[in-house]
Scaffold this motif. Structure first.
Motif, PDB file in Angstrom:
ATOM      1  N   UNK A  47       0.836  -1.193   0.000  1.00  0.00           N
ATOM      2  CA  UNK A  47       0.000   0.000   0.000  1.00  0.00           C
ATOM      3  C   UNK A  47       0.875   1.248   0.000  1.00  0.00           C
ATOM      4  N   UNK A  48       0.369   2.325  -0.589  1.00  0.00           N
ATOM      5  CA  UNK A  48       1.021   3.623  -0.479  1.00  0.00           C
ATOM      6  C   UNK A  48       0.193   4.490   0.457  1.00  0.00           C
ATOM      7  N   UNK A  49       0.873   5.239   1.306  1.00  0.00           N
ATOM      8  CA  UNK A  49       0.213   6.082   2.303  1.00  0.00           C
ATOM      9  C   UNK A  49       0.978   7.401   2.418  1.00  0.00           C
ATOM     10  N   UNK A  71       1.312  -6.592  12.655  1.00  0.00           N
ATOM     11  CA  UNK A  71       0.044  -7.293  12.877  1.00  0.00           C
ATOM     12  C   UNK A  71      -0.595  -7.760  11.574  1.00  0.00           C
ATOM     13  N   UNK A  72      -0.083  -7.280  10.455  1.00  0.00           N
ATOM     14  CA  UNK A  72      -0.552  -7.692   9.125  1.00  0.00           C
ATOM     15  C   UNK A  72       0.658  -8.084   8.298  1.00  0.00           C
ATOM     16  N   UNK A  73       1.250  -9.246   8.581  1.00  0.00           N
ATOM     17  CA  UNK A  73       2.519  -9.628   7.947  1.00  0.00           C
ATOM     18  C   UNK A  73       2.453  -9.730   6.423  1.00  0.00           C
ATOM     19  N   UNK A  74       1.291  -9.794   5.848  1.00  0.00           N
ATOM     20  CA  UNK A  74       1.189  -9.864   4.395  1.00  0.00           C
ATOM     21  C   UNK A  74       1.116  -8.506   3.724  1.00  0.00           C
ATOM     22  N   UNK A  75       1.194  -7.436   4.525  1.00  0.00           N
ATOM     23  CA  UNK A  75       1.020  -6.092   3.970  1.00  0.00           C
ATOM     24  C   UNK A  75       2.260  -5.239   4.237  1.00  0.00           C
ATOM     25  N   UNK A  76       2.752  -4.596   3.191  1.00  0.00           N
ATOM     26  CA  UNK A  76       3.832  -3.620   3.309  1.00  0.00           C
ATOM     27  C   UNK A  76       3.266  -2.241   2.971  1.00  0.00           C
ATOM     28  N   UNK A  77       3.624  -1.243   3.759  1.00  0.00           N
ATOM     29  CA  UNK A  77       3.125   0.119   3.539  1.00  0.00           C
ATOM     30  C   UNK A  77       4.286   1.037   3.182  1.00  0.00           C
ATOM     31  N   UNK A  78       4.215   1.612   2.002  1.00  0.00           N
ATOM     32  CA  UNK A  78       5.210   2.594   1.558  1.00  0.00           C
ATOM     33  C   UNK A  78       4.702   3.983   1.933  1.00  0.00           C
ATOM     34  N   UNK A  79       5.439   4.686   2.773  1.00  0.00           N
ATOM     35  CA  UNK A  79       4.953   5.969   3.278  1.00  0.00           C
ATOM     36  C   UNK A  79       5.773   7.138   2.737  1.00  0.00           C
ATOM     37  N   UNK A  80       5.150   8.294   2.689  1.00  0.00           N
ATOM     38  CA  UNK A  80       5.853   9.525   2.328  1.00  0.00           C
ATOM     39  C   UNK A  80       5.097  10.706   2.894  1.00  0.00           C
TER      40      UNK A  80
END
Length: 443
Positions: A47-49, A71-80
């Motif tokens: 996901x992008x955030x 808590x959501x090991x299948x999800x990576x969040x790209x932040x900026x």
């Protein structure tokens, strides 16, 4: 700035320099390989955030995102993140291309614009399925994210406007501490007393009692509401006349001519950051701002800086609680359910609430707000206490989300008033010009 840059702070100076160079080249886009497209093997979700704010907000938000990923090991969040003005410009470009991030922080003024153009995801189905929980939110606050009957965004914080003031300057001038119920006349008198001290700012310019609020549409709205009127009567109609705006700008222009508010050359430099304001640059004893940005003043100016309620007119309070900012999802997201889960986590998870604190003002979830309030100290405790004071004193319900043209008009409001402070137009001429432009924009 991106989350990887924050994680590398423990590295060497050489690594940090490389990070800075990479960030300059990458801009606000971070490390995402596309809107919601997974950049990793194995089918994991990415996901992008994005959001706007300062380093403290960024660090806390990234810490909360780290917990979400655990808590959501299948999800990576790209932040900026970026400063407000750069962020708004970037988001507008993305929206024009129909490519908003999976999750994005939004200004109250952007909801109608982006929901109306089809670039925001309708969150209604995820609220109905309880992926997004809103039971702990104030109903009126939640409605601020509604456009044409659909919920497109949810509040990230509950905040209100206030007058930031330097208590040391007030004491030196013999000004009493502002209390709920003080009037615009009291505000003017305080400004006159401080200005009469004849102090100078770091750049040698006059140190005034007040910042020039004529440049600020939010200040005009609050002043207008204290007189029983609104900024907008509907999505296509103003709630005030050229006479109202001319009165306001005449009021502020006369204070400028008297040397009570910041000089034109200082007002013209006002940007979206606290350090850009006349008060932030040590040129004024007060400022008009929202409570969340108040966190940025004490680090610049010291512990004598505090937050007071907005002045009133004949006992009428013009300020109200609004979402300090909202959060929504891009309509084109490839992972809308996961995006909704991230939004819910940031708004409703108690541990996330503890991490985020009041960096976006009082959390919208009332149970989380009450829980974190007990452990707050210093300036964060003042922001939390200010919200409670305003609530006990009484405010009106927030207005509807501004119409789609408001983003343009907010910029125009500042630009038009600057012609007044440089004496290129009279307050009356500028007011008529702005109202005519606003009517065209709203049509």
């Amino acid at each position: 700035m991106t989350r990887p840059s924050i994680r590398r702070r423990r590295g060497t100076l050489g690594a940090a320099a490389g990070t800075v160079l990479a960030l300059l080249l990458a801009g606000l886009t971070g490390c995402s390989s596309g809107n919601g497209q997974s950049a990793e093997a194995g089918g994991k979700v990415t996901l992008t955030f994005t959001w706007w704010g300062n380093e403290d907000r960024a660090q806390r938000t990234n810490d909360a995102v780290d917990l979400f990923e655990k808590r959501h090991p299948g999800v990576t969040v790209r932040t900026s993140f970026a400063g407000y003005e750069a962020y708004v410009q970037k988001l507008a470009t993305q929206a024009a291309g129909g490519d908003l991030p999976d999750v994005a922080q939004l200004d109250y003024r952007q909801i109608s614009q982006y929901a109306g153009s089809g670039t925001l995801l309708n969150l209604g189905p995820y609220i109905k399925s309880h992926t997004l929980r809103t039971a702990g939110f104030d109903t009126g606050l939640t409605r601020t994210g509604v456009y044409e009957g659909r919920q497109y965004a949810l509040p990230m914080g509950r905040g209100s406007t206030g007058v930031v003031y330097d208590s040391a300057a007030f004491r030196k001038a013999g000004v009493v501490t502002p209390r709920p119920g003080w009037t615009w006349d009291d505000w003017v008198e305080a400004g006159k007393k401080v200005s009469a001290l004849g102090m100078k700012g770091p750049n040698g310019h006059a140190y005034t009692g007040l910042s020039d609020i004529g440049v600020n549409e939010d200040a005009f709205e609050t002043w207008l509401r204290s007189k029983g009127k609104e900024l907008y009567a509907s999505q296509h109609r103003l709630g005030f006349t050229a006479d109202d705006l001319a009165e306001f700008w005449t009021f502020t222009d006369e204070l400028r001519r008297q040397g009570v508010v910041s000089q034109a050359k200082d007002t013209a430099q006002i940007g979206g950051a606290v350090e850009d304001t006349p008060m932030g640059r040590g040129l004024a004893a007060t400022d008009f701002n929202w409570d969340a940005p108040f966190l940025g003043y004490p680090p610049l100016l010291g512990e004598n800086v505090h937050l007071a309620p907005v002045p009133t007119t004949d006992g009428r309070v013009g300020q109200y609680f609004k979402p300090t900012m909202l959060i929504g999802a891009g309509a084109a997201s490839h992972h809308p359910k996961e995006a909704a889960e991230l939004i819910d986590f940031l708004l409703n998870d108690p541990d996330a609430g503890t991490i985020l604190g009041v960096t976006r003002s009082t959390p919208p979830n009332q149970k989380i707000a009450a829980a974190i309030g007990k452990g707050l100290t210093g300036v964060e405790r003042e922001v939390y206490g200010y919200g409670r004071t305003i609530a006990s004193y009484g405010t009106e319900a927030p207005p509807m989300a501004p119409p789609r043209g408001d983003v343009v008009l907010q910029v125009s409001f500042t630009r038009t008033y600057q012609r007044v402070v440089y004496e290129m137009e009279s307050p009356r001429q500028a007011a008529e010009e702005f109202v005519a432009e606003a009517k065209r924009e709203l049509r």
